[in-house]
Enzyme design. Structure first.
Site, PDB file in Angstrom:
ATOM      1  N   LYS A  11       0.847  -1.207   0.000  1.00 35.13           N
ATOM      2  CA  LYS A  11       0.000   0.000   0.000  1.00 35.13           C
ATOM      3  C   LYS A  11       0.880   1.254   0.000  1.00 35.13           C
ATOM      4  CE  LYS A  11      -3.688  -2.671   1.993  1.00 35.13           C
ATOM      5  NZ  LYS A  11      -4.896  -2.727   2.811  1.00 35.13           N
ATOM      6  N   GLU A 169     -11.309 -10.635  -1.566  1.00 37.35           N
ATOM      7  CA  GLU A 169     -10.993  -9.845  -0.378  1.00 37.35           C
ATOM      8  C   GLU A 169     -12.270  -9.201   0.159  1.00 37.35           C
ATOM      9  OE1 GLU A 169      -6.602  -8.519  -0.233  1.00 37.35           O
ATOM     10  OE2 GLU A 169      -7.712  -7.015  -1.345  1.00 37.35           O
TER      11      GLU A 169
HETATM   12  P1  PGA Z   1      -4.683  -6.529   5.217  1.00 37.05           P
HETATM   13  O1  PGA Z   1      -4.861  -5.963   3.727  1.00 37.05           O
HETATM   14  O2  PGA Z   1      -3.919  -7.805   5.126  1.00 37.05           O
HETATM   15  O3  PGA Z   1      -3.934  -5.450   5.939  1.00 37.05           O
HETATM   16  O4  PGA Z   1      -6.062  -6.737   5.764  1.00 37.05           O
HETATM   17  C1  PGA Z   1      -5.119  -6.829   2.660  1.00 37.05           C
HETATM   18  C2  PGA Z   1      -5.290  -6.038   1.390  1.00 37.05           C
HETATM   19  O5  PGA Z   1      -5.791  -4.927   1.436  1.00 37.05           O
HETATM   20  O6  PGA Z   1      -4.920  -6.516   0.308  1.00 37.05           O
END
Ligand code: PGA
Length: 255
Positions: A11, A169
């Site tokens: 991210k 997701e």
């Molecule tokens: P997370 O994010 O593992 O921090 O929940 C997953 C993603 O957004 O791909």
């Protein structure tokens, strides 16, 4: 057999040095344990070239981007094209992450164009789908996911769809610390595979790589990865630490 994929989505985190250090540590840890899963590091745009240089000689490591614009070039201030990504050694591009959908207004028909552009450039899209909590609680989860697949992916020819990685997701599990449990994950993954089967036939459905994402952490990853229709994970928070992502890689191999 479907190759497992452990993808890290960094991210909007890290700086150039810390990103390089993280990738270097991961490469070392991976070597120590000699694992089988493919590892995709999805870095912010400014670090992609550096990360792809680091991983390019490792056959199990790949460099991924987190987004892209579908047009080749032109007056699109602030955007990045597929050819720009391939020119710096990118192999995968996350398309349609729920943060892009929710915060930046990306919608299914637009994402369909992005998916096509990623494929045309010879990269693989990691196409994210998933329902909100409200949609799940009102029994719409499957319909939402099917709609996202139909509009975002089903314009593709079979040989192109074959190159797409689908990441389920659920929005309520992303960054919340509340992962979907293995039964919920397997149930949805089986339905996603069945939907591909219905539209493209058994062979392609059997080959599709389906990832789960949403609060994946070492330990619980094993449970999820042991499900028959789960071929890997897309990891946000836990991919910012070399040992935790490599722990997950280890989990993916021992199931
Ligand atoms: P997370 O994010 O593992 O921090 O929940 C997953 C993603 O957004 O791909």
């Amino acid at each position: 057999m479907r190759t497992r994929i452990v993808a890290g989505n960094w991210k909007m985190n890290l700086g150039l040095e810390s990103a390089q250090q993280l990738a270097t540590d991961m490469l070392e840890l991976y070597e120590e344990t000699a694992k089988e899963a493919d590892v995709v590091l999805c870095a912010p745009f400014p670090f992609l070239h550096a990360i792809s240089e680091l991983v390019k000689d490792h056959e199990k490591f790949f460099c991924g981007a987190q987004n892209m614009y579908q047009v080749e070039q032109g007056a699109f201030t602030g955007e990045v094209s597929a050819t720009m990504l391939t020119s710096v050694g990118v192999d995968y591009v996350i398309i349609g992450h729920s943060e892009r959908r929710q915060l930046f207004g990306e919608y299914d028909e637009w994402l369909a164009l992005k998916v096509q552009a990623v494929l045309d450039a010879g990269m693989r899209p990691i196409f994210c789908i998933g329902e909100t909590l409200e949609q799940r609680n009102t029994g719409q989860a499957l319909a939402v996911v099917q709609h996202q697949m139909r509009t975002g992916l089903f314009h593709l020819a079979a040989e192109d769809l074959n190159k797409v990685v689908i990441a389920y997701e659920p929005v309520w599990a992303i960054g919340t610390g509340i992962s979907a449990n293995r039964i919920q994950v397997q149930e949805m993954h089986a339905l996603i595979r069945a939907f591909v089967h219905e539209n493209y036939g058994l062979e392609l459905a059997a080959e599709m790589q389906l990832l789960y994402g949403g609060s994946v952490k070492p330990g619980m990853a094993k449970e999820v990865l042991s499900q028959p229709d789960v071929d890997g994970v897309l990891v946000g928070g836990a991919s910012l630490k070399a040992d935790s992502l490599m722990e997950i890689v280890k989990d993916s191999d021992t199931v």
